[in-house]
Design a protein around this motif. Structure first.
Motif, PDB file in Angstrom:
ATOM      1  N   VAL A 137       0.839  -1.197   0.000  1.00 22.43           N
ATOM      2  CA  VAL A 137       0.000   0.000   0.000  1.00 22.43           C
ATOM      3  C   VAL A 137       0.876   1.249   0.000  1.00 22.43           C
ATOM      4  O   VAL A 137       0.612   2.219  -0.727  1.00 22.43           O
ATOM      5  CB  VAL A 137      -0.964  -0.013   1.210  1.00 22.43           C
ATOM      6  CG1 VAL A 137      -1.642   1.345   1.391  1.00 22.43           C
ATOM      7  CG2 VAL A 137      -2.016  -1.115   1.036  1.00 22.43           C
ATOM      8  N   ALA A 138       1.934   1.253   0.801  1.00 26.21           N
ATOM      9  CA  ALA A 138       2.842   2.407   0.844  1.00 26.21           C
ATOM     10  C   ALA A 138       3.484   2.651  -0.513  1.00 26.21           C
ATOM     11  O   ALA A 138       3.588   3.805  -0.962  1.00 26.21           O
ATOM     12  CB  ALA A 138       3.909   2.184   1.919  1.00 26.21           C
ATOM     13  N   ARG A 139       3.910   1.577  -1.190  1.00 22.20           N
ATOM     14  CA  ARG A 139       4.521   1.746  -2.514  1.00 22.20           C
ATOM     15  C   ARG A 139       3.529   2.327  -3.519  1.00 22.20           C
ATOM     16  O   ARG A 139       3.903   3.126  -4.382  1.00 22.20           O
ATOM     17  CB  ARG A 139       5.063   0.406  -3.019  1.00 22.20           C
ATOM     18  CG  ARG A 139       6.363  -0.016  -2.367  1.00 22.20           C
ATOM     19  CD  ARG A 139       7.006  -1.169  -3.106  1.00 22.20           C
ATOM     20  NE  ARG A 139       6.196  -2.382  -3.046  1.00 22.20           N
ATOM     21  CZ  ARG A 139       6.264  -3.283  -2.069  1.00 22.20           C
ATOM     22  NH1 ARG A 139       7.108  -3.108  -1.067  1.00 22.20           N
ATOM     23  NH2 ARG A 139       5.516  -4.360  -2.104  1.00 22.20           N
ATOM     24  N   TRP A 140       2.268   1.922  -3.405  1.00 18.90           N
ATOM     25  CA  TRP A 140       1.244   2.443  -4.317  1.00 18.90           C
ATOM     26  C   TRP A 140       0.956   3.921  -4.035  1.00 18.90           C
ATOM     27  O   TRP A 140       0.759   4.721  -4.954  1.00 18.90           O
ATOM     28  CB  TRP A 140      -0.026   1.614  -4.181  1.00 18.90           C
ATOM     29  CG  TRP A 140      -1.088   1.939  -5.186  1.00 18.90           C
ATOM     30  CD1 TRP A 140      -1.178   1.497  -6.477  1.00 18.90           C
ATOM     31  CD2 TRP A 140      -2.240   2.782  -4.976  1.00 18.90           C
ATOM     32  NE1 TRP A 140      -2.305   2.008  -7.086  1.00 18.90           N
ATOM     33  CE2 TRP A 140      -2.963   2.803  -6.198  1.00 18.90           C
ATOM     34  CE3 TRP A 140      -2.711   3.516  -3.888  1.00 18.90           C
ATOM     35  CZ2 TRP A 140      -4.150   3.525  -6.347  1.00 18.90           C
ATOM     36  CZ3 TRP A 140      -3.881   4.234  -4.038  1.00 18.90           C
ATOM     37  CH2 TRP A 140      -4.596   4.245  -5.253  1.00 18.90           C
ATOM     38  N   THR A 255      -5.029  -4.460 -11.248  1.00 14.42           N
ATOM     39  CA  THR A 255      -5.970  -4.786 -12.319  1.00 14.42           C
ATOM     40  C   THR A 255      -6.642  -3.552 -12.887  1.00 14.42           C
ATOM     41  O   THR A 255      -7.424  -3.664 -13.842  1.00 14.42           O
ATOM     42  CB  THR A 255      -7.058  -5.741 -11.807  1.00 14.42           C
ATOM     43  OG1 THR A 255      -7.910  -5.051 -10.858  1.00 14.42           O
ATOM     44  CG2 THR A 255      -6.452  -6.964 -11.136  1.00 14.42           C
ATOM     45  N   LEU A 256      -6.339  -2.383 -12.340  1.00 11.17           N
ATOM     46  CA  LEU A 256      -6.985  -1.145 -12.762  1.00 11.17           C
ATOM     47  C   LEU A 256      -6.160  -0.466 -13.853  1.00 11.17           C
ATOM     48  O   LEU A 256      -4.975  -0.764 -14.015  1.00 11.17           O
ATOM     49  CB  LEU A 256      -7.145  -0.207 -11.567  1.00 11.17           C
ATOM     50  CG  LEU A 256      -7.953  -0.743 -10.389  1.00 11.17           C
ATOM     51  CD1 LEU A 256      -7.944   0.262  -9.246  1.00 11.17           C
ATOM     52  CD2 LEU A 256      -9.380  -1.076 -10.807  1.00 11.17           C
ATOM     53  N   PRO A 257      -6.770   0.464 -14.602  1.00  4.78           N
ATOM     54  CA  PRO A 257      -5.994   1.243 -15.578  1.00  4.78           C
ATOM     55  C   PRO A 257      -4.830   1.947 -14.888  1.00  4.78           C
ATOM     56  O   PRO A 257      -4.878   2.204 -13.672  1.00  4.78           O
ATOM     57  CB  PRO A 257      -7.017   2.254 -16.122  1.00  4.78           C
ATOM     58  CG  PRO A 257      -8.343   1.628 -15.872  1.00  4.78           C
ATOM     59  CD  PRO A 257      -8.194   0.820 -14.611  1.00  4.78           C
ATOM     60  N   PRO A 258      -3.773   2.283 -15.628  1.00 11.04           N
ATOM     61  CA  PRO A 258      -2.568   2.875 -15.018  1.00 11.04           C
ATOM     62  C   PRO A 258      -2.853   4.080 -14.124  1.00 11.04           C
ATOM     63  O   PRO A 258      -2.190   4.262 -13.096  1.00 11.04           O
ATOM     64  CB  PRO A 258      -1.717   3.275 -16.228  1.00 11.04           C
ATOM     65  CG  PRO A 258      -2.147   2.337 -17.305  1.00 11.04           C
ATOM     66  CD  PRO A 258      -3.607   2.084 -17.077  1.00 11.04           C
ATOM     67  N   ASP A 259      -3.823   4.911 -14.499  1.00 11.49           N
ATOM     68  CA  ASP A 259      -4.116   6.090 -13.697  1.00 11.49           C
ATOM     69  C   ASP A 259      -4.996   5.768 -12.502  1.00 11.49           C
ATOM     70  O   ASP A 259      -5.219   6.622 -11.648  1.00 11.49           O
ATOM     71  CB  ASP A 259      -4.808   7.161 -14.554  1.00 11.49           C
ATOM     72  CG  ASP A 259      -3.859   7.748 -15.590  1.00 11.49           C
ATOM     73  OD1 ASP A 259      -2.634   7.647 -15.373  1.00 11.49           O
ATOM     74  OD2 ASP A 259      -4.338   8.268 -16.599  1.00 11.49           O
ATOM     75  N   GLY A 260      -5.529   4.531 -12.452  1.00 13.17           N
ATOM     76  CA  GLY A 260      -6.370   4.147 -11.333  1.00 13.17           C
ATOM     77  C   GLY A 260      -7.673   4.919 -11.318  1.00 13.17           C
ATOM     78  O   GLY A 260      -8.060   5.557 -12.294  1.00 13.17           O
TER      79      GLY A 260
END
Length: 268
Positions: A137-140, A255-260
């Motif tokens: 989560v921190a890396r995201w 699994t989401l698009p790059p921009d989330g």
């Protein structure tokens, strides 16, 4: 409702407890932490490719919500135990590790799930964190914080018998693990509030997994026969999933698009 002096708005990394705190201290991203056990169960479910719909606890509309989404409705772990049927999916992370054939799950809980549901209803960008996926989560979050986003970490806590908030040590540790990974593990340059720094100090002082088994929540679950749930919850940084609430359900960020999901800036 924002209360002057309590919103921690001068810091980009914030922390406040429970549903009332989540409402009072807003940020671009809200990280819900409910180690025993909503966000731990969530991490196990998302690892298995299950789409998870949070919902309020003891809300009669939960079954209807599950039917609308063609989802399985999880029951409370004690209800599943009383039924004596292992096929019932429950809030127990151990039960999710064994379940087969479930693609979508409505997962109510009295704390973490209810908080996530309320935050989503208010338009926040919500992430689920526990000890198992704290570093992931921190890396995201790190590049988002580097771009100027603010984060509030919300330890869910538990409830006393009069329904008031009981701060839970395990949720403070989980919150501190995420914040410590952000600030010290990844070197994110962002000011942390005193509340956030307190969580980091608590996390660094914890002796896991022993303290998790011996804290109030761990003793309660172990005494009721759910020691496996506590052991799963005590696994630190074993998961790479980042459950992000998109619309009404949590999905893995990978699994989401790059921009989330589209970020709704606080105050925008």
């Amino acid at each position: 409702m924002t209360i002057p002096g309590h919103d921690q708005s001068s810091y980009r990394l914030r922390l406040e407890w429970g549903p009332t705190g989540a409402d009072a201290v807003r940020a671009d991203y809200a990280v819900v932490v409910d180690v025993l056990s909503f966000t731990t169960t969530l991490s196990v479910a998302v690892e298995r490719g299950i789409e998870v719909f949070p919902f309020r606890w003891r809300d009669a509309r939960a079954a209807e919500h599950a039917m609308r989404h063609a989802a399985t409705l999880a029951v409370g772990r004690f209800e599943a135990l009383s039924r004596g049927d292992a096929r019932h999916v429950s809030l127990s992370p151990a039960s999710l590790a064994e379940v087969e054939g479930v693609e979508r799950l409505v997962l109510p809980s009295p704390n973490g799930s209810s908080i996530a549901f309320a935050l989503a209803d208010a338009g926040s960008s919500v992430v689920g964190a526990c000890l198992r996926n704290a570093a992931a989560v921190a890396r995201w979050l790190a590049p988002r914080v580097a771009d100027g986003a603010s984060v509030v970490v919300v330890p869910a806590g538990e409830r006393w018998y009069d329904d008031t908030l009981r701060p839970a040590a395990e949720d403070l540790w989980g919150a501190g693990a995420v914040l410590d990974a952000l600030l010290h593990g990844l070197g994110v340059d962002a000011a942390a509030s005193p509340e956030a720094r307190l969580a980091i100090a608590a996390w660094r002082a914890a002796d896991l997994p022993g303290d998790l088994l011996d804290c109030a929540g761990g003793r309660e679950l172990s005494g009721a026969g759910f020691v496996a749930d506590v052991e799963i919850a005590g696994q630190h940084d074993v998961s790479e999933v980042v459950p992000v609430l998109v619309g009404e359900s949590f999905r893995d960020a990978a699994t989401l698009p790059p921009d989330g999901p589209r970020l709704r800036r606080v105050g925008a």
